[in-house]
Scaffold this active site. Structure first.
Site, mmCIF file in Angstrom:
data_model
loop_
_atom_site.group_PDB
_atom_site.id
_atom_site.type_symbol
_atom_site.label_atom_id
_atom_site.label_comp_id
_atom_site.label_asym_id
_atom_site.label_seq_id
_atom_site.Cartn_x
_atom_site.Cartn_y
_atom_site.Cartn_z
ATOM 1 N N LYS A 171 5.202 -13.013 9.839
ATOM 2 C CA LYS A 171 6.309 -12.297 9.176
ATOM 3 C C LYS A 171 6.676 -11.035 9.965
ATOM 4 O O LYS A 171 7.856 -10.688 10.108
ATOM 5 C CB LYS A 171 5.907 -11.958 7.742
ATOM 6 C CG LYS A 171 6.909 -11.107 6.994
ATOM 7 C CD LYS A 171 8.221 -11.818 6.701
ATOM 8 C CE LYS A 171 9.208 -10.853 6.070
ATOM 9 N NZ LYS A 171 10.483 -11.457 5.719
ATOM 10 N N LYS A 239 9.359 -0.230 6.401
ATOM 11 C CA LYS A 239 7.962 -0.612 6.131
ATOM 12 C C LYS A 239 7.529 -1.745 7.067
ATOM 13 O O LYS A 239 6.454 -1.708 7.672
ATOM 14 C CB LYS A 239 7.873 -1.035 4.660
ATOM 15 C CG LYS A 239 6.554 -1.597 4.213
ATOM 16 C CD LYS A 239 6.530 -3.012 3.712
ATOM 17 C CE LYS A 239 7.683 -3.659 3.068
ATOM 18 N NZ LYS A 239 7.574 -5.068 2.784
HETATM 19 P P1 NAD Z 1 12.438 -5.382 -5.002
HETATM 20 O O1 NAD Z 1 12.182 -3.929 -4.938
HETATM 21 O O2 NAD Z 1 13.804 -5.892 -5.362
HETATM 22 O O3 NAD Z 1 11.404 -6.098 -6.022
HETATM 23 C C1 NAD Z 1 10.082 -5.690 -6.204
HETATM 24 C C2 NAD Z 1 9.793 -5.680 -7.687
HETATM 25 O O4 NAD Z 1 8.414 -5.346 -7.897
HETATM 26 C C3 NAD Z 1 10.603 -4.625 -8.455
HETATM 27 O O5 NAD Z 1 11.379 -5.262 -9.470
HETATM 28 C C4 NAD Z 1 9.549 -3.670 -9.029
HETATM 29 O O6 NAD Z 1 9.876 -3.176 -10.325
HETATM 30 C C5 NAD Z 1 8.336 -4.583 -9.078
HETATM 31 N N1 NAD Z 1 7.071 -3.848 -9.109
HETATM 32 C C6 NAD Z 1 6.651 -2.832 -8.308
HETATM 33 N N2 NAD Z 1 5.408 -2.453 -8.656
HETATM 34 C C7 NAD Z 1 5.029 -3.253 -9.681
HETATM 35 C C8 NAD Z 1 3.859 -3.347 -10.483
HETATM 36 N N3 NAD Z 1 2.814 -2.518 -10.274
HETATM 37 N N4 NAD Z 1 3.817 -4.266 -11.462
HETATM 38 C C9 NAD Z 1 4.876 -5.094 -11.694
HETATM 39 N N5 NAD Z 1 6.020 -5.052 -10.976
HETATM 40 C C10 NAD Z 1 6.098 -4.133 -9.991
HETATM 41 O O7 NAD Z 1 11.983 -5.962 -3.586
HETATM 42 P P2 NAD Z 1 12.353 -7.388 -2.936
HETATM 43 O O8 NAD Z 1 13.546 -7.213 -2.061
HETATM 44 O O9 NAD Z 1 12.324 -8.434 -3.982
HETATM 45 O O10 NAD Z 1 11.100 -7.538 -1.953
HETATM 46 C C11 NAD Z 1 9.816 -7.951 -2.400
HETATM 47 C C12 NAD Z 1 8.963 -8.273 -1.179
HETATM 48 O O11 NAD Z 1 9.578 -9.344 -0.456
HETATM 49 C C13 NAD Z 1 8.832 -7.105 -0.198
HETATM 50 O O12 NAD Z 1 7.545 -7.077 0.349
HETATM 51 C C14 NAD Z 1 9.870 -7.425 0.859
HETATM 52 O O13 NAD Z 1 9.536 -6.847 2.105
HETATM 53 C C15 NAD Z 1 9.821 -8.938 0.872
HETATM 54 N N6 NAD Z 1 11.034 -9.611 1.321
HETATM 55 C C16 NAD Z 1 12.266 -9.212 0.888
HETATM 56 C C17 NAD Z 1 13.404 -9.882 1.346
HETATM 57 C C18 NAD Z 1 14.799 -9.467 0.905
HETATM 58 O O14 NAD Z 1 15.766 -9.896 1.536
HETATM 59 N N7 NAD Z 1 14.967 -8.660 -0.133
HETATM 60 C C19 NAD Z 1 13.291 -10.980 2.215
HETATM 61 C C20 NAD Z 1 12.021 -11.394 2.596
HETATM 62 C C21 NAD Z 1 10.903 -10.704 2.150
#
Ligand code: NAD
Length: 296
Positions: A171, A239
């Site tokens: 990744k 990050k």
């Molecule tokens: P996001 O911020 O939209 O979602 C993360 C969620 O986790 C939030 O809704 C938050 O409230 C929740 N959260 C945080 N701490 C928590 C806890 N202690 N208990 C319960 N819920 C909690 O982020 P995202 O864009 O969905 O990304 C999530 C992961 O996927 C990240 O590591 C990101 O790097 C990865 N990612 C994102 C994408 C993208 O395009 N957005 C693509 C590939 C990978």
């Protein structure tokens, strides 16, 4: 039907959990955000009241959280996955985090009889919504085989890439390539606009030649129109570049372009663009050239 706890129902986790619900899995979801939880319930999911409530009785726990401190809190913290899950539970962390945390989770999980996979994804919000993610999985082959039917509900390209932590290394490689491409597409737009050439028309040609890539396909229109709602936030890509640079240091290799892209993304964050989509890297390149769309 598998009893699944899904923790983290944000931009990515929300649609992924909804696909599992639509595939008639028994999904109990939890998120700290009321909006995210509400969207999950609207998609037919069952809202848990806490991590412990979601994990209680689950056969599989999936986490999709922003970064390693969130994963550590949910998995290792009080009332967390390792405290509540029964032995034999499969914990699949699909967040993008540093490989060393994945290794630690696997070790601590193993001590409690909990099987752990690191399974970060690529494909963005569109890939999550269309159940077309690429999933790169680190861990034991048997656990990968057990998880595969669930991966197939949310993804298209599903590959076991190696032992614990290997998914996160792949990744990191993905993110340095994606960051580099965004940087270069931004430079192409700035060059064309500053030269009086229509950037949208120019990028249409690029998208049909050797420079073709998925980012041009998915994002060229929104970039030229300066629409930067996320998507994938600059903060999260910052990050990920940190993870890539740390992994490079660990592996004793020099990645000069990755270093440069990391600094451009850090500049975007410092300029206040952390909550914008990573395509807003274009704004950093514009600033370096003393340009903004308003000035054109
Ligand atoms: P996001 O911020 O939209 O979602 C993360 C969620 O986790 C939030 O809704 C938050 O409230 C929740 N959260 C945080 N701490 C928590 C806890 N202690 N208990 C319960 N819920 C909690 O982020 P995202 O864009 O969905 O990304 C999530 C992961 O996927 C990240 O590591 C990101 O790097 C990865 N990612 C994102 C994408 C993208 O395009 N957005 C693509 C590939 C990978």
């Amino acid at each position: 039907m598998t009893k699944i706890a899904f923790i983290g129902l944000g931009i990515m986790g929300g649609p992924m959990a909804a696909h599992l619900v639509a595939a008639e899995q028994d999904v109990s979801g939890f998120d700290l955000g009321a909006d995210a939880l509400g969207r999950f319930v609207a998609a037919g999911g069952h809202a848990a009241e806490s991590v412990a409530d979601a994990v209680d009785g689950a056969e599989v726990v999936i986490t999709m959280l922003p970064n390693h401190p969130h994963v550590e809190a949910v998995v290792l913290g009080p009332g967390g996955v390792l405290e509540v899950a029964k032995p034999g539970t499969l914990l699949i962390d699909m967040s993008t985090i540093r490989p060393e945390t994945s290794l630690e989770l696997a070790k601590l999980g193993g001590e409690k009889g909990i099987r752990v996979l690191d399974a970060p994804v690529s494909g963005g919000e569109a890939g999550a919504k269309q159940a077309a993610l690429s999933i790169m999985v680190g861990g034991e082959a048997d656990d990968f085989t057990a998880a595969r039917p669930l991966f197939e509900i949310v993804g298209k390209t599903i590959v076991h890439v190696g032992p614990h932590g290997a998914g996160q290394v792949v990744k990191a490689a993905n993110q340095l390539v994606v960051g580099g491409i965004y940087g270069l597409v931004g430079e192409a737009i700035v060059l064309m606009e500053a030269s009086g050439v229509d950037a949208g028309t120019g990028l249409d040609v690029l998208a049909g030649g050797l420079a073709a890539n998925r980012i041009l396909d998915l994002k060229r229109e929104s970039m030229v129109a300066r629409r930067f709602e996320p998507g994938f936030r600059i903060d999260l890509h910052h990050k990920d570049m940190g993870i890539a640079l740390a992994a490079a240091r660990q592996a004793d290799v020099s990645l000069p372009l990755t270093g440069l892209v990391a600094q451009l993304i850090a500049a975007g964050r410092a300029m206040g663009y952390g909550s914008l989509d990573h395509s807003a890297l274009l704004k950093v390149t514009e600033a370096l050239s003393g340009r903004s769309p308003e000035k054109d």
